[in-house]
Design an enzyme around this catalytic site. Structure first.
Site, PDB file in Angstrom:
ATOM      1  N   GLU A 197      -0.947  -2.161  -6.952  1.00 58.18           N
ATOM      2  CA  GLU A 197      -1.423  -0.977  -7.696  1.00 58.18           C
ATOM      3  C   GLU A 197      -2.899  -1.059  -8.106  1.00 58.18           C
ATOM      4  O   GLU A 197      -3.243  -0.865  -9.264  1.00 58.18           O
ATOM      5  CB  GLU A 197      -0.528  -0.756  -8.919  1.00 58.18           C
ATOM      6  CG  GLU A 197       0.928  -0.523  -8.528  1.00 58.18           C
ATOM      7  CD  GLU A 197       1.866  -0.404  -9.721  1.00 58.18           C
ATOM      8  OE1 GLU A 197       1.379  -0.444 -10.873  1.00 58.18           O
ATOM      9  OE2 GLU A 197       3.076  -0.288  -9.506  1.00 58.18           O
ATOM     10  N   GLU A 253      10.076  -0.206  -3.163  1.00 63.26           N
ATOM     11  CA  GLU A 253      10.701  -0.022  -4.487  1.00 63.26           C
ATOM     12  C   GLU A 253      11.407   1.331  -4.543  1.00 63.26           C
ATOM     13  O   GLU A 253      11.216   2.110  -5.464  1.00 63.26           O
ATOM     14  CB  GLU A 253       9.641  -0.126  -5.599  1.00 63.26           C
ATOM     15  CG  GLU A 253       8.847  -1.421  -5.556  1.00 63.26           C
ATOM     16  CD  GLU A 253       7.801  -1.520  -6.660  1.00 63.26           C
ATOM     17  OE1 GLU A 253       7.911  -0.792  -7.667  1.00 63.26           O
ATOM     18  OE2 GLU A 253       6.865  -2.332  -6.511  1.00 63.26           O
TER      19      GLU A 253
END
Length: 373
Positions: free
Chosen positions: A159, A264
């Site tokens: 991220e 995810e």
């Protein structure tokens, strides 16, 4: 004579039970996808400890890959500088090895869930670039070396890029600039040259974000630094993203010379609070609106949710040559973080197994997709 007949009956029952058990075991997600890509799940601490017995059984029977939901994040592995806590991660890796699974380490460098000491000196001031490099290297080397040859792939950096393609203004970026990403990959590669190394992010289909991530991939490759895949977190809802947007991102990442990891995944059936306003005086009404299905999904929503999953898995199968693995972010709806995000206390239904540890009907339908020509 009656005893013999009874004994034969028991034997026949045992055989039929074994056959039924074998049939259900054969009809699993991991068997359905074994010649296509790994199918995985995140493991929580109660599953790693073995205390949540029913979901552990699902993991063994259904999945070929695992990733630790939390216990391999830096705040848990190195809460104090130089003092590592590997107990939970050791159990996680041992479980994967015992069950012959493709084990993923998550995550080496992330601005969140990071110990407070990582960026500061004894006076609480930002450390120098050289100190931060050394701390990154020490952490990555300790973790990756410990599991060398055992953990098969790592989310090296997590991220780091915003939706507009700019770098997140994390302390890693503020102190080291863009170079913190190549450094992290370099340290990981040096610690285990055979481990697969990935960049992982959410909203990974935003066009500007795709451009920047592709640029990072090409930069690493041009410098001889290993990068094997891009992780598309795939925290999605019923409406966003459009499947065409998502597919375009898969194709662009693959064209840059890396595999795509769906890392995810879950699909929320609840309304999104983004873009809505909630006055404090309207809090009760707002919370009720954001948590509409406390007693289960209505049939029409359930059908929409199921079709959304099938559309994604059709897409994964269409591009199976580009995809390394598809990993669900949890086993049952009880485990999902979406029950508390982005609004606390919601009841969501985003995963493939329900709160009673039963496979939802969509599981069999996903398996059937693998058998279509």
């Amino acid at each position: 004579m009656k005893k013999i007949v009874a004994l034969l009956g028991i034997l026949a029952l045992n055989v039929s039970c074994k056959t039924a058990s074998s049939a259900s075991s054969d009809n699993s997600l991991k068997n359905a996808f074994k010649n296509k890509f790994y199918i995985g799940t995140a493991m929580s601490l109660p599953q790693i400890d073995g205390t949540e017995v029913k979901s552990v059984e699902i993991i063994r029977n259904q999945f070929s890959s695992i990733v630790a939901e939390n216990c391999m994040k830096s705040m848990f592995l190195q809460p104090e500088e130089g003092k590592f806590f590997f107990d939970d991660a050791d159990k996680f890796v041992a479980f994967g090895e015992k069950n012959k699974m493709f084990i993923i380490g998550h995550t080496l460098i992330w601005h969140s869930q990071l110990p407070k000491w990582f960026f500061v000196d004894k006076e609480g001031k930002d450390v120098s670039a050289e100190v931060l490099k050394q701390r990154m290297k020490n952490h990555i080397t300790a973790v990756v070396s410990r599991y060398k040859g055992r953990v098969k792939g790592y989310d090296v950096v997590n991220e780091a890029i915003m939706e507009d393609g700019s770098y997140r203004k994390s302390k890693f970026y503020e102190i080291l600039g863009e170079e913190f990403i190549p450094l992290a990959f370099q340290y990981a590669q040096e610690s285990d040259p055979n481990a697969e190394l990935y960049y992982n992010d959410y909203n990974e289909w935003f066009p500007e974000k795709v451009k920047t991530v592709v640029k990072i991939v090409k930069n690493l490759k041009s410098r001889g630094i290993r990068i094997d895949g891009v992780g598309m977190q795939t925290h999605v809802g019923l409406d966003t993203p459009k499947l065409a947007e998502y597919e375009k991102a898969i194709v662009e990442y693959a064209a840059a010379g890396v595999k795509v990891n769906v890392t995810e995944m879950e699909i929320s059936a609840l309304p999104s609070p983004w873009g809505t306003s909630a006055n404090v005086s309207d809090k009760v009404e707002y919370e009720a609106k954001m948590n509409p299905y406390t007693a289960g999904l209505p049939e029409n929503v359930k059908t929409e949710w199921e079709n959304r999953y099938l559309d994604f898995f059709r897409l994964f199968l269409k591009h199976q040559d580009k995809i390394r693995r598809v990993t669900m972010w949890g086993v049952t709806d009880t485990q999902s973080w979406k029950n508390d995000f982005p609004v606390k206390g919601r009841t969501d239904y985003p995963l493939l197994f329900d709160r009673n540890y039963q496979a939802k009907p969509v599981v069999e339908k996903i398996i059937q997709l693998t058998k279509e020509k």
